[in-house]
Design an enzyme around this catalytic site. Structure first.
Site, short mmCIF file in Angstrom:
data_model
loop_
_atom_site.label_atom_id
_atom_site.label_comp_id
_atom_site.label_asym_id
_atom_site.label_seq_id
_atom_site.Cartn_x
_atom_site.Cartn_y
_atom_site.Cartn_z
N GLU A 226 92.44 -52.99 32.51
CA GLU A 226 91.62 -52.14 33.36
C GLU A 226 92.51 -51.13 34.06
OE1 GLU A 226 89.16 -54.79 35.66
OE2 GLU A 226 88.22 -53.09 36.66
N GLU B 234 83.97 -53.50 25.47
CA GLU B 234 84.83 -53.81 26.62
C GLU B 234 86.08 -52.95 26.68
OE1 GLU B 234 83.97 -55.78 29.06
OE2 GLU B 234 82.15 -56.57 28.13
#
Ligand SMILES: *[C@@H]1O[C@H](CO)[C@@H](O)[C@H](O)[C@H]1NC(C)=O
Ligand SMILES: *[C@@H]1O[C@H](CO)[C@@H](O)[C@H](O)[C@H]1NC(C)=O
Length: 272
Positions: free
Chosen positions: A118, A96
């Site tokens: 992100e 991730e």
């Protein structure tokens, strides 16, 4: 590991699947004794490189402190099962947050925990149809922390369980290292129906239903991938994302000196 330990652990897995995980356990051993700081740092060789935006955000101590809020994490089942669960957790969060690429120094699987949020979110991840966990104006529920927690319907309940306001203050997941690790462990430990928890799958508590068996959703690391992102990644032979998750797991189980267990892949599993 010797083949007799392996046999003992397989029996323990079968036994605990039928009678409950507590039926066959080793004495309590803290997570910090299963994974030392030096082993942790060997897993994440590059997390504190200046090239990594998460430099200094994921120290060993924060991981250990967070684990204390989840007493069953890494402490259930026989010794190999415990190490395998920790390896699976660290492998999934590595995918991730990876900063690795095919020809990266030390290989692509030495670059977990490089990102804390992100970078170019496609949206603010607000599911406005969810009235139980309403979005707060102007807030982004983009991926943050080791598991890249996303969506209001995850930030809301994670915050409620862990004692922060996930809807008004989602940024804290990229600002506080212990809270960040706790959100990943919350996701790992919490069953979100119809999916089992990742924890129950890795320690042998999960018992597949008839539907699960028909969908090839039998216990193993591949099923954990299915829980995390199966809708996008599973049922696709040769998916590069799935293979990246597997690559981290293979490296970490090797460093832990445990086997990976069966069903590494979810290529032939139906998503939930
Ligand atoms: C912490 O969160 C605030 C918003 O509350 C954000 O503006 C800031 O950039 C964050 N700090 C770090 C170090 O990520
Ligand atoms: C289950 O796995 C087998 C191969 O191992 C495959 O042929 C079958 O299509 C899979 N079933 C589903 C529902 O994906």
């Amino acid at each position: 590991m010797t083949s007799s330990t392996l046999l003992l652990c397989s029996i323990a897995l079968l036994y605990s699947a039928s009678f409950g995980a507590e039926a066959w356990t080793s004495p309590y051993i803290p997570v910090s004794s299963l994974i030392s700081k030096s082993l942790y740092d060997k897993f994440f060789l590059h997390k504190d490189d200046t090239a990594c935006p998460a430099k200094d955000f994921y120290p060993y101590d924060a991981f250990i402190r967070a684990s204390k809020s989840f007493p069953a994490f890494g402490t259930t089942g026989c010794l190999a099962t415990r190490k395998r669960e920790i390896a699976a957790f660290l492998a999934q969060i590595s995918h991730e947050t990876t900063g690795g690429w095919a020809t990266a120094p030390d290989g692509p699987f030495a670059w977990g925990l490089c990102f804390k949020e992100e970078i170019s979110p496609q949206s603010n991840y607000c599911d406005s149809t969810n009235t139980q966990w309403p979005c707060f104006p102007g807030k982004s529920y983009k991926g943050r922390g080791p598991i890249q927690l996303s969506w209001n319907y995850n930030y809301g309940p994670a915050g409620k369980a862990l004692g922060f306001d996930g809807l008004r203050n989602p940024e804290i997941v990229a600002n506080n290292s212990v809270i960040a690790f706790k959100t990943a462990m919350w996701f790992w430990m919490t069953e979100q129906k119809p999916k089992p928890s990742c924890h129950n799958v890795m320690v042998g508590i999960y018992v597949p239903t008839e539907d699960d068996i028909a969908a090839n959703r039998t216990a193993g690391y591949g099923l954990v991938t299915n829980i995390i992102n199966g809708g996008l990644e599973c049922g696709i032979p040769g998916d590069a994302r799935v293979n990246d998750r597997i690559g981290f797991f293979e490296r970490y189980t090797k460093l832990f000196n445990v086997d990976t267990g069966p069903n590494l892949d979810c290529a032939y599993q139906k998503p939930f």
